[in-house]
Design an enzyme around this catalytic site. Structure first.
Site, PDB file in Angstrom:
ATOM      1  N   LYS A  13      66.305 144.744  40.425  1.00 31.17           N
ATOM      2  CA  LYS A  13      65.086 144.763  39.593  1.00 31.17           C
ATOM      3  C   LYS A  13      64.780 143.378  39.039  1.00 31.17           C
ATOM      4  O   LYS A  13      63.652 142.914  39.099  1.00 31.17           O
ATOM      5  CB  LYS A  13      65.241 145.727  38.394  1.00 31.17           C
ATOM      6  CG  LYS A  13      65.513 147.158  38.760  1.00 31.17           C
ATOM      7  CD  LYS A  13      65.602 148.031  37.524  1.00 31.17           C
ATOM      8  CE  LYS A  13      66.762 147.673  36.608  1.00 31.17           C
ATOM      9  NZ  LYS A  13      68.085 147.854  37.189  1.00 31.17           N
ATOM     10  N   ARG A  88      64.266 153.101  29.960  1.00 31.97           N
ATOM     11  CA  ARG A  88      65.479 153.619  30.582  1.00 31.97           C
ATOM     12  C   ARG A  88      65.742 155.063  30.173  1.00 31.97           C
ATOM     13  O   ARG A  88      66.724 155.648  30.630  1.00 31.97           O
ATOM     14  CB  ARG A  88      66.667 152.769  30.149  1.00 31.97           C
ATOM     15  CG  ARG A  88      67.146 151.762  31.198  1.00 31.97           C
ATOM     16  CD  ARG A  88      68.312 151.051  30.580  1.00 31.97           C
ATOM     17  NE  ARG A  88      69.194 150.409  31.473  1.00 31.97           N
ATOM     18  CZ  ARG A  88      69.180 149.104  31.754  1.00 31.97           C
ATOM     19  NH1 ARG A  88      68.247 148.326  31.269  1.00 31.97           N
ATOM     20  NH2 ARG A  88      70.110 148.590  32.523  1.00 31.97           N
ATOM     21  N   ARG A 127      77.631 139.304  41.228  1.00 35.55           N
ATOM     22  CA  ARG A 127      76.483 138.787  40.467  1.00 35.55           C
ATOM     23  C   ARG A 127      76.919 137.666  39.528  1.00 35.55           C
ATOM     24  O   ARG A 127      77.941 137.752  38.864  1.00 35.55           O
ATOM     25  CB  ARG A 127      75.846 139.916  39.654  1.00 35.55           C
ATOM     26  CG  ARG A 127      74.825 139.387  38.657  1.00 35.55           C
ATOM     27  CD  ARG A 127      73.796 140.386  38.283  1.00 35.55           C
ATOM     28  NE  ARG A 127      74.315 141.515  37.537  1.00 35.55           N
ATOM     29  CZ  ARG A 127      73.559 142.552  37.168  1.00 35.55           C
ATOM     30  NH1 ARG A 127      72.280 142.587  37.488  1.00 35.55           N
ATOM     31  NH2 ARG A 127      74.087 143.540  36.499  1.00 35.55           N
ATOM     32  N   ARG A 160      78.673 138.434  34.008  1.00 35.38           N
ATOM     33  CA  ARG A 160      78.400 139.226  32.807  1.00 35.38           C
ATOM     34  C   ARG A 160      79.597 140.103  32.453  1.00 35.38           C
ATOM     35  O   ARG A 160      80.253 140.641  33.331  1.00 35.38           O
ATOM     36  CB  ARG A 160      77.168 140.114  33.046  1.00 35.38           C
ATOM     37  CG  ARG A 160      75.882 139.343  32.942  1.00 35.38           C
ATOM     38  CD  ARG A 160      74.698 140.121  33.443  1.00 35.38           C
ATOM     39  NE  ARG A 160      74.650 141.513  33.006  1.00 35.38           N
ATOM     40  CZ  ARG A 160      73.626 142.317  33.264  1.00 35.38           C
ATOM     41  NH1 ARG A 160      72.584 141.872  33.944  1.00 35.38           N
ATOM     42  NH2 ARG A 160      73.640 143.559  32.848  1.00 35.38           N
ATOM     43  N   ARG A 171      77.882 152.600  33.960  1.00 35.48           N
ATOM     44  CA  ARG A 171      76.448 152.310  33.923  1.00 35.48           C
ATOM     45  C   ARG A 171      75.707 153.121  34.987  1.00 35.48           C
ATOM     46  O   ARG A 171      74.580 153.562  34.766  1.00 35.48           O
ATOM     47  CB  ARG A 171      76.214 150.807  34.118  1.00 35.48           C
ATOM     48  CG  ARG A 171      76.771 150.009  32.947  1.00 35.48           C
ATOM     49  CD  ARG A 171      76.778 148.543  33.201  1.00 35.48           C
ATOM     50  NE  ARG A 171      75.439 148.007  33.276  1.00 35.48           N
ATOM     51  CZ  ARG A 171      75.131 146.858  33.858  1.00 35.48           C
ATOM     52  NH1 ARG A 171      76.061 146.135  34.422  1.00 35.48           N
ATOM     53  NH2 ARG A 171      73.894 146.443  33.857  1.00 35.48           N
TER      54      ARG A 171
HETATM   55  P1  ADP Z   1      69.226 144.504  38.348  1.00 32.22           P
HETATM   56  O1  ADP Z   1      68.255 143.633  37.592  1.00 32.22           O
HETATM   57  O2  ADP Z   1      68.572 145.691  39.000  1.00 32.22           O
HETATM   58  O3  ADP Z   1      70.437 144.877  37.542  1.00 32.22           O
HETATM   59  P2  ADP Z   1      69.773 142.050  39.882  1.00 32.22           P
HETATM   60  O4  ADP Z   1      68.394 141.588  40.277  1.00 32.22           O
HETATM   61  O5  ADP Z   1      70.464 141.296  38.820  1.00 32.22           O
HETATM   62  O6  ADP Z   1      69.762 143.641  39.572  1.00 32.22           O
HETATM   63  O7  ADP Z   1      70.650 142.060  41.223  1.00 32.22           O
HETATM   64  C1  ADP Z   1      72.027 142.468  41.209  1.00 32.22           C
HETATM   65  C2  ADP Z   1      72.851 141.542  42.119  1.00 32.22           C
HETATM   66  O8  ADP Z   1      72.474 141.742  43.484  1.00 32.22           O
HETATM   67  C3  ADP Z   1      72.610 140.062  41.818  1.00 32.22           C
HETATM   68  O9  ADP Z   1      73.813 139.348  42.042  1.00 32.22           O
HETATM   69  C4  ADP Z   1      71.543 139.660  42.839  1.00 32.22           C
HETATM   70  O10 ADP Z   1      71.596 138.269  43.130  1.00 32.22           O
HETATM   71  C5  ADP Z   1      71.908 140.529  44.040  1.00 32.22           C
HETATM   72  N1  ADP Z   1      70.744 140.972  44.810  1.00 32.22           N
HETATM   73  C6  ADP Z   1      69.491 141.216  44.376  1.00 32.22           C
HETATM   74  N2  ADP Z   1      68.682 141.602  45.386  1.00 32.22           N
HETATM   75  C7  ADP Z   1      69.479 141.637  46.507  1.00 32.22           C
HETATM   76  C8  ADP Z   1      69.246 141.986  47.892  1.00 32.22           C
HETATM   77  N3  ADP Z   1      68.049 142.405  48.313  1.00 32.22           N
HETATM   78  N4  ADP Z   1      70.298 141.911  48.717  1.00 32.22           N
HETATM   79  C9  ADP Z   1      71.533 141.517  48.295  1.00 32.22           C
HETATM   80  N5  ADP Z   1      71.809 141.175  47.018  1.00 32.22           N
HETATM   81  C10 ADP Z   1      70.801 141.233  46.138  1.00 32.22           C
HETATM   82  P1  AMP Z   2      70.391 145.125  32.130  1.00 30.86           P
HETATM   83  O1  AMP Z   2      70.463 143.648  32.062  1.00 30.86           O
HETATM   84  O2  AMP Z   2      68.976 145.640  32.263  1.00 30.86           O
HETATM   85  O3  AMP Z   2      71.301 145.717  33.172  1.00 30.86           O
HETATM   86  O4  AMP Z   2      70.886 145.672  30.692  1.00 30.86           O
HETATM   87  C1  AMP Z   2      72.203 145.400  30.234  1.00 30.86           C
HETATM   88  C2  AMP Z   2      72.564 146.383  29.124  1.00 30.86           C
HETATM   89  O5  AMP Z   2      71.655 146.210  27.998  1.00 30.86           O
HETATM   90  C3  AMP Z   2      72.461 147.865  29.472  1.00 30.86           C
HETATM   91  O6  AMP Z   2      73.626 148.343  30.137  1.00 30.86           O
HETATM   92  C4  AMP Z   2      72.266 148.489  28.097  1.00 30.86           C
HETATM   93  O7  AMP Z   2      73.478 148.536  27.351  1.00 30.86           O
HETATM   94  C5  AMP Z   2      71.356 147.468  27.402  1.00 30.86           C
HETATM   95  N1  AMP Z   2      69.925 147.777  27.654  1.00 30.86           N
HETATM   96  C6  AMP Z   2      69.020 147.010  28.336  1.00 30.86           C
HETATM   97  N2  AMP Z   2      67.818 147.595  28.372  1.00 30.86           N
HETATM   98  C7  AMP Z   2      67.945 148.782  27.696  1.00 30.86           C
HETATM   99  C8  AMP Z   2      67.066 149.868  27.418  1.00 30.86           C
HETATM  100  N3  AMP Z   2      65.783 149.870  27.832  1.00 30.86           N
HETATM  101  N4  AMP Z   2      67.565 150.913  26.689  1.00 30.86           N
HETATM  102  C9  AMP Z   2      68.832 150.923  26.267  1.00 30.86           C
HETATM  103  N5  AMP Z   2      69.723 149.958  26.523  1.00 30.86           N
HETATM  104  C10 AMP Z   2      69.296 148.889  27.234  1.00 30.86           C
END
Ligand code: ADP
Ligand code: AMP
Length: 213
Positions: A13, A88, A127, A160, A171
């Site tokens: 995302k 969420r 990541r 992270r 999660r």
């Molecule tokens: P989210 O925001 O949904 O938690 P991220 O955008 O941070 O996910 O992506 C999660 C991990 O996967 C990151 O390390 C990112 O660089 C990697 N990633 C994102 N899109 C792809 C893809 N299409 N293929 C492989 N790895 C990806």
């Molecule tokens: P993310 O970076 O979106 O994966 O968010 C990291 C963490 O932040 C999540 O696992 C939650 O603990 C908290 N968080 C982020 N967005 C929300 C949301 N909309 N509602 C509740 N918790 C959130």
């Protein structure tokens, strides 16, 4: 244009939201990034949020909704935004809906980035994130040009705290129970679009821009 990114943690995302934000010149708003900034600065909000984030749990709706509504009320959001990680829960979606409807506006698209759980765990362990600008990399799939350094702002990349395998499993559980019902919510509103998030990030982006066109 107002866009919501839906999908499991690690579905991509944030990666796609940043590309959408750059292409359409709208802000990328990640509630996770806002919480992490607050944790880093040691604010009261950050200390409260950290209790939940460290266990892979959601921060309570009251806190989350307030920071999101304050953020979308800022001037740079007047032409739209892309929300990443919000809503969420159904109550969060309802509050957002009400706030937007009161302004006589609407969500244009909720984009569901679909990736099976098996792929997620592998992705999360690779990541790396920049806590300064929010950019995200993957050590194998999307490496930075210089190891450990953010391409965008030159700051250090970190893993992270909540990307440890056990926390990722929690999660995913939380996602299936509390967030997945939003797919129905936005399907009923007629704005849900699903893309296959297992493709290369550029192909996922092409799929998204095709459906936004
Ligand atoms: P989210 O925001 O949904 O938690 P991220 O955008 O941070 O996910 O992506 C999660 C991990 O996967 C990151 O390390 C990112 O660089 C990697 N990633 C994102 N899109 C792809 C893809 N299409 N293929 C492989 N790895 C990806
Ligand atoms: P993310 O970076 O979106 O994966 O968010 C990291 C963490 O932040 C999540 O696992 C939650 O603990 C908290 N968080 C982020 N967005 C929300 C949301 N909309 N509602 C509740 N918790 C959130």
């Amino acid at each position: 244009m107002k866009i919501i990114m839906l999908g499991a943690p690690g579905a991509g995302k944030g990666t796609q939201a940043q590309m959408i934000a750059d292409k359409y010149d709208i802000p990328h708003i990640s509630t996770g990034d806002i919480f992490r900034e607050n944790v880093k600065k040691g604010t009261e909000l950050g200390m409260e949020a950290k209790k939940y984030m460290d266990h892979g749990l959601l921060v309570p709706d009251e806190l989350t909704v307030k920071i999101l509504l304050d953020r979308v009320a800022q001037a740079d959001c007047k032409n739209g935004y892309v929300l990443d990680g919000f809503p969420r829960t159904i109550p969060q979606a309802e509050v957002l809906d009400k706030a937007i409807t009161e302004l006589g506006e609407k969500i244009d698209y909720a984009i569901n980035v679909d990736v099976p759980d098996e792929n997620i765990i592998r992705r999360m362990s690779g990541r790396r994130a920049c806590l300064a600008c929010g950019a995200t990399y993957h050590i194998e799939h999307i490496p930075p040009k210089k190891e450990g350094i953010c391409d965008k702002c030159g700051k250090e990349l970190v893993q992270r705290d909540d990307d440890k395998e056990e926390t990722v499993k929690n999660r995913l559980d939380v996602y299936h129970k509390q967030t997945q019902p939003l797919i129905d919510f936005y399907t009923k509103q007629g704005v849900l679009r699903t893309v296959d998030g297992t493709m290369d990030m550029k192909d996922v982006f092409t799929a998204i821009t095709t459906l936004l066109a």
